[in-house]
Scaffold this active site. Sequence first.
Site, short mmCIF file in Angstrom:
data_model
loop_
_atom_site.label_atom_id
_atom_site.label_comp_id
_atom_site.label_asym_id
_atom_site.label_seq_id
_atom_site.Cartn_x
_atom_site.Cartn_y
_atom_site.Cartn_z
N PRO A 253 0.99 -1.24 0.17
CG PRO A 253 -0.11 -0.90 2.21
CD PRO A 253 0.86 -1.99 1.28
CB CYS A 254 3.22 2.92 -2.50
SG CYS A 254 2.31 2.54 -3.93
CG HIS A 255 -2.87 3.32 -1.40
ND1 HIS A 255 -2.52 1.97 -1.52
CD2 HIS A 255 -3.83 3.24 -0.58
CE1 HIS A 255 -3.27 1.20 -1.06
NE2 HIS A 255 -3.90 1.88 -0.12
#
Length: 288
Positions: A253-255
């Site tokens: 989850p780089c977001h």
Amino acid sequence: MTEQQTLSPATDYEAVRAAIRFLSDNGPDEADLGAFARALGFTERQLTDLFRRWCGLTPKSFAQAVALDHARRLLAERQSILDTTFEVGLSSTSRLHDLFVTHEAMPPGAWRNRGEGLAMTWGVAPCPFGTAVLVLTDYGLAGIGFADGEVSIQQAFEDLRDRWPNARYSRDDAKVGPVAARIFDPARWDPAQPIRVVLIGTDFEVSVWETLLQIPVGRATTYADVARRIGRPSASRAVGAAVGKNPISFVVPCHRVVGSSGALTGYHWGLPRKRAILGWERGVTSGA
């Protein structure tokens, strides 16, 4: 005629993406949602119903969920969200909504050889954020990208393929479809059937991506916090570059990484999609 007056979205996500841009530009309290809904070809009630169906929130609640002040509140809840997550482990209630991911890192040679010797299957499947383009290996999921009205399926595939250009690729939508269904349907997030991912990158990049996997749904952290967590407190800029190179969007989850002020910073697949994913996840956790 303005851009928003000529929109005619073909899918739910296209309508949501257009609304996200509008709400981001105008703010949840100043936006004339009725006028914008009509520009999209909806009534305000229809657009509200679309958002509820899509993420379980009203458009205003969605906009507030991804607003700067909300991100700041998230970051202020703990001095370090990652520290809190590591301390509580799987007892964290928000972890109940997570993807239950298992992972392994490929030997560095696979990255240095740019995928040589690897057989990769790719394909497309519908998802809440447009069309998902997935790359699978015998070791697990290796890539997720997105196609939409601005990025074609071929362009999204080539973006992922160019990371490992020496691998062998074959397309099989039927094979990736069930994997995508398990990833993007919260009802199918099952600890007994975890999503298996394979991380192919430099040692530094893999350490960053492994740290991202510890951020629960509905939470956020900063680049500086990730840098400190991996023992490189002065490497925030390098962490940002590694976050940007993450090939397995959404699952890794780089977001959920934001600027130190709480501002949503760049996202490889576009800031509207980053906002969409964060708002969608807020709907998932709010429905608990």
